[in-house]
Motif scaffolding. Sequence first.
Motif, PDB file in Angstrom:
ATOM      1  N   ASP A 158       0.851  -1.193   0.000  1.00  0.00           N
ATOM      2  CA  ASP A 158       0.000   0.000   0.000  1.00  0.00           C
ATOM      3  C   ASP A 158       0.891   1.248   0.000  1.00  0.00           C
ATOM      4  O   ASP A 158       2.126   1.139   0.013  1.00  0.00           O
ATOM      5  CB  ASP A 158      -1.016  -0.042   1.150  1.00  0.00           C
ATOM      6  N   PRO A 159       0.326   2.442  -0.042  1.00  0.00           N
ATOM      7  CA  PRO A 159       1.143   3.655  -0.206  1.00  0.00           C
ATOM      8  C   PRO A 159       2.169   3.903   0.888  1.00  0.00           C
ATOM      9  O   PRO A 159       3.108   4.691   0.678  1.00  0.00           O
ATOM     10  CB  PRO A 159       0.094   4.779  -0.233  1.00  0.00           C
ATOM     11  N   ARG A 160       2.038   3.271   2.024  1.00  0.00           N
ATOM     12  CA  ARG A 160       3.038   3.460   3.068  1.00  0.00           C
ATOM     13  C   ARG A 160       4.420   2.950   2.644  1.00  0.00           C
ATOM     14  O   ARG A 160       5.432   3.291   3.241  1.00  0.00           O
ATOM     15  CB  ARG A 160       2.574   2.779   4.362  1.00  0.00           C
ATOM     16  N   TYR A 388      -8.117   6.969  -4.004  1.00  0.00           N
ATOM     17  CA  TYR A 388      -7.058   6.161  -3.405  1.00  0.00           C
ATOM     18  C   TYR A 388      -5.992   7.064  -2.799  1.00  0.00           C
ATOM     19  O   TYR A 388      -5.503   7.994  -3.440  1.00  0.00           O
ATOM     20  CB  TYR A 388      -6.429   5.270  -4.482  1.00  0.00           C
ATOM     21  N   ASN A 389      -5.669   6.811  -1.523  1.00  0.00           N
ATOM     22  CA  ASN A 389      -4.637   7.562  -0.803  1.00  0.00           C
ATOM     23  C   ASN A 389      -4.980   9.050  -0.690  1.00  0.00           C
ATOM     24  O   ASN A 389      -4.100   9.911  -0.703  1.00  0.00           O
ATOM     25  CB  ASN A 389      -3.267   7.394  -1.478  1.00  0.00           C
ATOM     26  N   ASN A 395     -10.096  14.144   1.123  1.00  0.00           N
ATOM     27  CA  ASN A 395     -10.513  13.145   2.111  1.00  0.00           C
ATOM     28  C   ASN A 395     -11.646  13.656   3.003  1.00  0.00           C
ATOM     29  O   ASN A 395     -12.013  12.998   3.975  1.00  0.00           O
ATOM     30  CB  ASN A 395      -9.311  12.759   2.981  1.00  0.00           C
ATOM     31  N   ASN A 415      -9.499   3.737   7.144  1.00  0.00           N
ATOM     32  CA  ASN A 415      -8.343   3.665   6.256  1.00  0.00           C
ATOM     33  C   ASN A 415      -8.831   3.845   4.825  1.00  0.00           C
ATOM     34  O   ASN A 415      -9.612   3.029   4.313  1.00  0.00           O
ATOM     35  CB  ASN A 415      -7.620   2.328   6.397  1.00  0.00           C
ATOM     36  N   MET A 416      -8.394   4.927   4.197  1.00  0.00           N
ATOM     37  CA  MET A 416      -8.814   5.266   2.837  1.00  0.00           C
ATOM     38  C   MET A 416     -10.338   5.338   2.780  1.00  0.00           C
ATOM     39  O   MET A 416     -10.939   6.086   3.527  1.00  0.00           O
ATOM     40  CB  MET A 416      -8.214   4.284   1.829  1.00  0.00           C
TER      41      MET A 416
END
Length: 451
Positions: A158-160, A388-389, A395, A415-416
């Motif tokens: 994932d983006p992390r 996404y992200n 957000n 989360n997301m």
Amino acid sequence: MTPQPNPQVGAAVKAADRAHVFHSWSAQELIDPLAVAGAEGSYFWDYDGTRYLDFTSGLVFTNIGYQHPKVVAAIQEQAATLTTFAPAFAVEARSEAARLIAERTPGDLDKIFFTNGGADAIEHAVRMARIHTGRPKVLSAYRSYHGGTQQAVNITGDPRRWASDSASAGVVHFWAPYLYRSRFYAETEQQECERALEHLETTIAFEGPGTIAAIVLETVPGTAGIMVPPPGYLAGVRELCDKYGIVFVLDEVMAGFGRTGEWFAADLFDVTPDLMTFAKGVNSGYVPLGGVAISGKIAETFGKRAYPGGLTYSGHPLACAAAVATINVMAEEGVVENAANLGARVIGPGLRELAERHPSVGEVRGVGMFWALELVKDRETREPLVPYNAAGEANAPMAAFGAAAKANGLWPFINMNRTHVVPPCNITEAEAKEGLAALDTALSVADEYTA
């Protein structure tokens, strides 16, 4: 326990935090951490006396809730007897914790290597696999999370991962099954399973089977969205690993110790990996502890060959005493059975009822005390509620949803474009229904952003 307001102390705690604590995964000047005064069972509270029902289980680790008296007493007793000792010695709490874990792991995963948490458990599992096979590469799934240390975050999908990914860690990602957003144009679970396995075998073929040490999968992906794999998928991965001599690693850091209504999620699928990582629920997070459960054939590799790895605090007595007490409490109080029962009878049906009423809910999925609601702008197109992200203004819908949940006394795990429903595994039916009612109100806010 009734929360007693003490805003002056809360302000001091908050000021010291903002002056000196560097928080993980955060832009330091853009966060506003809640100052927590106490916790008990399924609840925690702040210094203003506001109490929250914790639908996050901390970070999905307080499987028996906060401050269980038997675990607290076990830690106190161990501290009075033997607070700490080096890992090269046999210590009663360490030996007993390993025995109790090995009793519950599937197959012949009878050797336990203790770590301080889940990320370093992944680090060591991968090291064991590479040495055992003599191969360099690791395959893992997109939409996964395996930890924040260097190897573990590169295995993460994932983006992390992005800020730490230099494409030099020997990791190759592939698509795992996720029917709601299928990468394989599947229309049924069977199609999704078959096509995901075909994709994985093609990836193995093109990467070179003789270069691949391990396939690492979360048994049930956690922060990626709690996508319960379709029947036959994990068994299919097991077969591919056997076919090509690849070590099969299951990450049970989040899914283990009752979270899915079984001691380990692998039991839901009747599959045994070669290595299995754990942490979090092993002692409800009371003292940091993780580990790798090791099969006979991999343990044999290190029978007369030294394993090149270790940790100063491996099998720390306080952590292991907490694990012994936690596992015994779970067995005595039927915590695993409670997770399965309330998940099937209350949480699952309750979330599906919410989905019928709220157009912002695209899908409900989960098992035991491990659920997710996928939030969407449009049910027909399945457009996510936020990109996404997403961050900042993009957000805003999820931020508004989260604020509404907190205003109704529920602390959500967001989360997301998903909210996760992951309360303590020993939550009561009344508490579960209280949480569902608060979610109902918060989803009305999310509905305002739908098409």
